[in-house]
Design a protein around this motif. Structure first.
Motif, PDB file in Angstrom:
ATOM      1  N   ARG A 176       6.621  -9.113  -6.499  1.00  0.00           N
ATOM      2  CA  ARG A 176       5.974  -7.783  -5.647  1.00  0.00           C
ATOM      3  C   ARG A 176       5.563  -6.753  -6.386  1.00  0.00           C
ATOM      4  O   ARG A 176       5.666  -6.578  -7.648  1.00  0.00           O
ATOM      5  N   GLY A 190       6.134   1.149  -1.127  1.00  0.00           N
ATOM      6  CA  GLY A 190       6.290   0.816   0.154  1.00  0.00           C
ATOM      7  C   GLY A 190       6.458   1.955   1.166  1.00  0.00           C
ATOM      8  O   GLY A 190       5.798   2.045   1.984  1.00  0.00           O
ATOM      9  N   LEU A 222      -2.261   0.130   3.588  1.00  0.00           N
ATOM     10  CA  LEU A 222      -1.794  -1.060   4.263  1.00  0.00           C
ATOM     11  C   LEU A 222      -1.613  -2.175   3.286  1.00  0.00           C
ATOM     12  O   LEU A 222      -0.880  -2.834   3.194  1.00  0.00           O
ATOM     13  N   VAL A 223      -2.897  -2.411   2.524  1.00  0.00           N
ATOM     14  CA  VAL A 223      -2.963  -3.579   1.503  1.00  0.00           C
ATOM     15  C   VAL A 223      -1.702  -3.320   0.603  1.00  0.00           C
ATOM     16  O   VAL A 223      -0.867  -4.434   0.457  1.00  0.00           O
ATOM     17  N   LEU A 225       1.183  -1.761   0.829  1.00  0.00           N
ATOM     18  CA  LEU A 225       2.298  -1.942   1.581  1.00  0.00           C
ATOM     19  C   LEU A 225       2.495  -3.421   1.572  1.00  0.00           C
ATOM     20  O   LEU A 225       3.861  -3.817   1.484  1.00  0.00           O
ATOM     21  N   LEU A 226       1.714  -4.331   2.098  1.00  0.00           N
ATOM     22  CA  LEU A 226       1.959  -5.556   2.118  1.00  0.00           C
ATOM     23  C   LEU A 226       2.201  -6.323   0.923  1.00  0.00           C
ATOM     24  O   LEU A 226       2.941  -7.201   0.848  1.00  0.00           O
ATOM     25  N   HIS A 229       5.791  -6.030  -0.175  1.00  0.00           N
ATOM     26  CA  HIS A 229       6.955  -6.831   0.769  1.00  0.00           C
ATOM     27  C   HIS A 229       8.164  -6.122   1.044  1.00  0.00           C
ATOM     28  O   HIS A 229       9.378  -6.484   1.040  1.00  0.00           O
ATOM     29  N   ARG A 231      10.375  -4.664   3.552  1.00  0.00           N
ATOM     30  CA  ARG A 231      10.872  -4.730   4.863  1.00  0.00           C
ATOM     31  C   ARG A 231      11.505  -3.337   5.383  1.00  0.00           C
ATOM     32  O   ARG A 231      10.856  -3.123   6.911  1.00  0.00           O
ATOM     33  N   THR A 234       8.234  -1.219   6.123  1.00  0.00           N
ATOM     34  CA  THR A 234       7.506  -1.777   7.342  1.00  0.00           C
ATOM     35  C   THR A 234       7.984  -1.406   8.539  1.00  0.00           C
ATOM     36  O   THR A 234       7.314  -0.998   9.556  1.00  0.00           O
ATOM     37  N   LEU A 277       4.542 -14.592   9.406  1.00  0.00           N
ATOM     38  CA  LEU A 277       5.356 -13.303   9.248  1.00  0.00           C
ATOM     39  C   LEU A 277       6.796 -13.619   8.805  1.00  0.00           C
ATOM     40  O   LEU A 277       7.489 -12.627   8.112  1.00  0.00           O
ATOM     41  N   TRP A 280       6.853 -14.116   4.913  1.00  0.00           N
ATOM     42  CA  TRP A 280       6.575 -12.512   4.265  1.00  0.00           C
ATOM     43  C   TRP A 280       7.921 -12.055   4.531  1.00  0.00           C
ATOM     44  O   TRP A 280       8.290 -11.218   3.532  1.00  0.00           O
ATOM     45  N   ARG A 283      10.694 -13.485   2.182  1.00  0.00           N
ATOM     46  CA  ARG A 283      10.462 -13.147   0.808  1.00  0.00           C
ATOM     47  C   ARG A 283      11.011 -14.454  -0.361  1.00  0.00           C
ATOM     48  O   ARG A 283      11.278 -14.096  -1.464  1.00  0.00           O
TER      49      ARG A 283
END
Length: 433
Positions: A176, A190, A222-223, A225-226, A229, A231, A234, A277, A280, A283
């Motif tokens: 991560r 995040g 956003l990149v 944040l993804l 990982h 949660r 998000t 999804l 992701w 994890r």
């Protein structure tokens, strides 16, 4: 995000004056240095613990920088507001009252002398917020400061990922994204990304910034944040945006269109990318690990089962590092209960209820939508993140919400001819000339 108030710039118009009667005329603009104060507060709340950086930074050095930033923020805020003109704020008042159980419990030194140091830090943090309330007027100025400062922090994260991809996504954190230049953990990154994404979306929907400026903030955030990982961040972003945009649906055609398209895209993604999804979200963890919230539940159970005296239940054990038995608590309510007791929980809950209640009573507006997003995000994140009881980014998020919900200052009445004369010619005023 600068220039025209509807194209990314700071909103024009009157700003907040002092709260006390006779405190003086309203300042016509917010000084640029207020943004510097806010940036120093952001720097102070970044923390000193996290992943290993490319250039090893001693923790003592990081703590010196963060505490120096808080001292500088207070000094600069005092220089900008030397007459101590403040506005009434129930939120900051409740934070001030939170100092009482913090100090009383810390005096027992169960958490060491560091508890008193943290109390001093919280007192300086709250004092700086009081000085800044002079410019809390229900406008979007502090939203823009918030976005700029945290976008700069994310810029350092992105730079670290470019300089050393291995250090930025270490195996210790399961690949991560972490801070390779400044020690930041995935949940921190995040959180920052989710908050500024949500605020930028609301600004562009309400026409207070253009799409290009918003995209510059939203897409890279956003990149990141993804890649973290995270949660909690998000879910907080999605639920917070849903609530905030829902508050604009009746008055904004752009919000209605965005809400409709977002719902359709979410449904399509749920059908077409369900497996990706789910992967992701998990994890790589087992269902048992996920059900125990990555081991958090075990710490929570141990904390609640630990014997406590009546004083510890009421006032807590003193401000600490938000850990129990050497493990992070990762829950704001349990952390407050552990360190500031039932009184602390009552004050923090009251602060959230007051902010939420005022937001619901306000008429629909972009400022109200941003406040609803920040309040709901902090409420959701409080379940798996600590920070509502001490100087932290979460208190800064809520402070921005409080600034958005502040009533605009009353316009100063026009001066009469004798008053104008006295101001222009003070020596001859009243002499019949």
């Amino acid at each position: 995000m600068g220039g025209n108030p509807r194209r990314g710039g700071l909103p024009d118009g009157p700003h907040t004056a002092g709260a006390r009667s006779g405190a003086g005329p309203c300042p016509t603009t917010t000084p640029r240095a207020v943004g510097i104060v806010w940036g120093l507060l952001v720097l102070n709340t970044l923390g000193s613990a996290g992943a290993e950086t490319v250039i090893p930074l001693p923790r003592s050095l990081i703590q010196m920088v963060t505490m120096g930033a808080l001292a500088a923020a207070f000094a600069l805020a005092l220089a900008l507001n030397p007459r101590l003109r403040i506005r009434p704020s129930a939120f900051v008042l409740l934070l001030t009252l939170l100092l009482v159980p913090s100090v009383l419990s810390s005096l027992h030194l169960e958490s060491g002398f560091g508890a008193l140091f943290r109390c001093a830090r919280l007192a300086l943090f709250v004092s700086t917020l009081w000085l800044l309330t002079r410019w809390w007027d229900g406008g979007l100025t502090f939203v823009r400061h918030h976005i700029r400062m945290y976008f700069a922090v994310l810029g350092s994260v992105a730079a670290g990922a470019v300089v050393s991809p291995g250090a930025a996504m270490p195996e210790l954190y399961g690949g991560r994204l972490v801070g390779a230049l400044w020690p930041l953990t995935p949940p921190q990154i995040g959180q920052y990304a989710a908050v500024i994404i949500g605020l930028a979306v609301l600004l562009v929907l309400s026409g207070h910034t253009d799409r290009v400026s918003a995209a510059v903030v939203i897409v890279p955030s956003l990149v990141l944040l993804l890649l973290t990982h995270t949660r909690t961040a998000t879910l907080g972003l999605l639920i917070g945006l849903a609530l905030a945009i829902g508050s604009l649906v009746l008055t904004s055609a752009a919000a209605r269109r965005f809400f409709t398209w977002a719902a359709l895209c979410a449904a399509a993604a749920g059908v077409g990318f369900a497996s990706a999804l789910r992967e992701w979200f998990l994890r790589g963890q087992s269902q048992e690990n996920l059900s125990s919230l990555t081991g958090r539940a075990k710490v929570w159970d141990a904390l609640l089962a630990a014997p406590r005296t009546t004083s510890e239940k009421v006032f807590g054990v003193g401000l600490g590092d938000k850990s129990f038995g050497g493990l992070p608590i990762d829950n704001s309510w349990l952390a407050v209960y552990h360190e500031q007791g039932w009184i602390g929980i009552a004050l923090v809950a009251t602060a959230l209820v007051v902010l939420g209640g005022v937001a619901l009573l306000r008429p629909p507006s972009p400022a109200r939508a941003c406040a609803i997003f920040l309040i709901s995000y902090c409420a959701i994140a409080s379940y798996t993140e600590a920070g509502l009881g001490d100087a932290s980014p979460y208190l800064l998020h809520l402070a921005v919400a409080a600034s958005l919900l502040a009533a605009p200052p009353a316009a100063a009445p026009p001066l009469s001819a004798p008053e104008v004369s006295r101001r222009r010619f003070p020596r001859w005023a009243g002499e019949g000339r």
